[in-house]
Enzyme design. Structure first.
Site, PDB file in Angstrom:
ATOM      1  N   ASN A 123       1.204  -1.122   0.176  1.00  0.00           N
ATOM      2  CA  ASN A 123       0.275   0.164  -0.355  1.00  0.00           C
ATOM      3  C   ASN A 123       0.712   0.642  -0.163  1.00  0.00           C
ATOM      4  OD1 ASN A 123      -1.309   2.409   0.341  1.00  0.00           O
ATOM      5  ND2 ASN A 123      -2.490   1.108   2.354  1.00  0.00           N
ATOM      6  N   TRP A 124       1.028   1.898  -0.756  1.00  0.00           N
ATOM      7  CA  TRP A 124       1.994   2.871  -1.223  1.00  0.00           C
ATOM      8  C   TRP A 124       1.453   4.567   0.083  1.00  0.00           C
ATOM      9  CZ3 TRP A 124       4.053   2.092  -7.286  1.00  0.00           C
ATOM     10  CH2 TRP A 124       4.824   1.710  -7.216  1.00  0.00           C
ATOM     11  N   LYS A 125       0.533   3.972  -0.020  1.00  0.00           N
ATOM     12  CA  LYS A 125      -0.341   5.595   0.742  1.00  0.00           C
ATOM     13  C   LYS A 125      -0.316   6.792  -0.434  1.00  0.00           C
ATOM     14  CE  LYS A 125       0.246   3.218   4.533  1.00  0.00           C
ATOM     15  NZ  LYS A 125       0.759   3.090   5.875  1.00  0.00           N
ATOM     16  N   HIS A 181      -9.134   2.166   5.122  1.00  0.00           N
ATOM     17  CA  HIS A 181      -7.961   1.833   6.355  1.00  0.00           C
ATOM     18  C   HIS A 181      -7.863   2.826   6.981  1.00  0.00           C
ATOM     19  CE1 HIS A 181      -3.627   2.828   6.245  1.00  0.00           C
ATOM     20  NE2 HIS A 181      -3.649   1.855   6.074  1.00  0.00           N
ATOM     21  N   GLU A 214      -6.312   4.875   8.127  1.00  0.00           N
ATOM     22  CA  GLU A 214      -6.002   6.361   7.717  1.00  0.00           C
ATOM     23  C   GLU A 214      -6.850   6.921   7.681  1.00  0.00           C
ATOM     24  OE1 GLU A 214      -2.932   5.515   5.947  1.00  0.00           O
ATOM     25  OE2 GLU A 214      -1.398   5.182   7.385  1.00  0.00           O
ATOM     26  N   GLU A 269      -5.160  -5.056  10.620  1.00  0.00           N
ATOM     27  CA  GLU A 269      -4.155  -3.985  10.875  1.00  0.00           C
ATOM     28  C   GLU A 269      -4.366  -3.573  12.116  1.00  0.00           C
ATOM     29  OE1 GLU A 269      -2.370  -2.962   6.727  1.00  0.00           O
ATOM     30  OE2 GLU A 269      -3.645  -0.883   7.029  1.00  0.00           O
ATOM     31  N   GLY A 274       2.728   2.100  10.969  1.00  0.00           N
ATOM     32  CA  GLY A 274       4.024   3.271  10.605  1.00  0.00           C
ATOM     33  C   GLY A 274       5.640   3.006  12.206  1.00  0.00           C
ATOM     34  N   SER A 285       3.057  -2.782  10.400  1.00  0.00           N
ATOM     35  CA  SER A 285       4.973  -2.056  10.642  1.00  0.00           C
ATOM     36  C   SER A 285       5.644  -3.603   9.892  1.00  0.00           C
ATOM     37  CB  SER A 285       6.003  -2.414  11.762  1.00  0.00           C
ATOM     38  OG  SER A 285       5.155  -1.388  12.075  1.00  0.00           O
ATOM     39  N   GLY A 305       2.652  -1.155   4.215  1.00  0.00           N
ATOM     40  CA  GLY A 305       3.239   0.148   3.889  1.00  0.00           C
ATOM     41  C   GLY A 305       4.647   0.661   3.471  1.00  0.00           C
ATOM     42  N   GLY A 306       4.536   1.110   4.902  1.00  0.00           N
ATOM     43  CA  GLY A 306       6.352   2.153   4.559  1.00  0.00           C
ATOM     44  C   GLY A 306       7.084   0.923   3.603  1.00  0.00           C
TER      45      GLY A 306
HETATM   46  P1  13P Z   1       3.160   0.038   7.327  1.00  0.00           P
HETATM   47  O1  13P Z   1       3.656  -1.284   6.655  1.00  0.00           O
HETATM   48  O2  13P Z   1       3.863   1.402   6.719  1.00  0.00           O
HETATM   49  O3  13P Z   1       3.078  -0.167   9.490  1.00  0.00           O
HETATM   50  O4  13P Z   1       2.183   0.074   7.315  1.00  0.00           O
HETATM   51  C1  13P Z   1       0.919  -0.429   7.183  1.00  0.00           C
HETATM   52  C2  13P Z   1      -0.414  -0.175   6.345  1.00  0.00           C
HETATM   53  O5  13P Z   1      -0.590   0.721   6.999  1.00  0.00           O
HETATM   54  C3  13P Z   1      -0.937  -1.318   5.486  1.00  0.00           C
HETATM   55  O6  13P Z   1      -2.223  -0.554   4.796  1.00  0.00           O
END
Ligand code: 13P
Length: 242
Positions: free
Chosen positions: A9-11, A96, A98, A165, A171, A204, A225-226
């Site tokens: 997920n590149w956000k 999500h 966020e 999640e 993150g 993470s 994510g990251g």
């Molecule tokens: P991280 O892997 O950066 O913790 O993010 C997880 C996430 O929100 C994937 O949708």
């Protein structure tokens, strides 16, 4: 058998040029990944065209990060199913944390988006998970049960991926213990009517913990994510050692 789905997920990261640069490094690194692993890149809307053009004929699937429930209309800033399916998109992230936290997403709108995705032939990746406060108050189980109950009304579970999640692990570098993630994911599965829904862990996930996470019997993949932003680290995650 349940499918393994490893999704990045590149956000709100990556311009078209950056997405292309990522692909140049990434595609060859995942050539040898076992066939039964579905590899998905969920890019921002503006990168979907580039991903679609450059992944034509590839095993790598493309995902979006949101979908509105109407086909079109006066909904400034939203995106519809027909706009997404013009690209060869298979997946869409829905609900999500966020979006729930910062953009007013509710279980009711999550439910509408899930159904819209399926109407357009897309497989939604539904995200559920608790905050630190909810976990500390012992509310993890009841919160997730409530999210599932509301989000999944009228949703076809044969065309669905769920991501557990925990918000406190996103993150932060603070991964949920893999045995605990396994327990919660088992609980999620016990609430479903279709036993083969792939359920991912997200929060993470890194090259250093993916092997342990994927060794858990209930965990069918990861939403990353990251660590999905760099070709080498995301390829290592896709190529986890079973
Ligand atoms: P991280 O892997 O950066 O913790 O993010 C997880 C996430 O929100 C994937 O949708």
């Amino acid at each position: 058998m349940r499918k393994i789905v490893i999704a990045g997920n590149w956000k709100m990261y990556k311009t078209q040029a950056e997405a292309l640069e990522f692909l140049l490094g990434f595609t060859t690194l995942v050539n040898e990944a076992p066939d039964e692993r579905e590899i998905v890149l969920c890019g921002p809307f503006t990168a979907l065209g580039t991903l679609s053009k450059n992944l034509h004929g590839s095993r790598i699937r493309i995902g979006a990060q949101n979908i509105h429930w109407e086909e079109s209309g006066a909904y400034t800033g939203e995106i519809s199913g027909p706009m997404l399916t013009e690209y060869s998109i298979r997946y869409v992230v829905v609900g999500h944390s966020e979006r729930r936290q910062y953009f007013g997403e509710t279980d009711e709108t999550v439910n509408l988006r899930l159904k819209a995705a399926q109407r357009h032939g897309l497989t939604p990746i539904l995200c559920v998970g608790e905050t630190k406060e909810q976990r500390d108050a012992g509310e993890t189980e009841s919160l997730i049960m409530m999210q599932l109950e509301k989000d999944l009304v009228g949703v076809d579970q044969t065309q669905l991926v769920i991501a557990y999640e925990p918000i406190w692990a996103i993150g932060t570098g603070e991964t949920c213990e893999s045995s605990e993630a396994n327990r919660v994911i088992g609980l999620i599965r016990s609430q479903l009517t279709h036993a083969d829904v792939p359920i991912q862990y997200g929060g993470s996930v890194k090259p250093g913990n993916i092997d342990e996470i994927m060794a858990q019997p209930e965990i069918d993949g990861a939403l990353v994510g990251g660590a999905s932003l760099e070709p080498e680290s995301f390829a290592r995650i896709v190529n986890y050692v079973a």
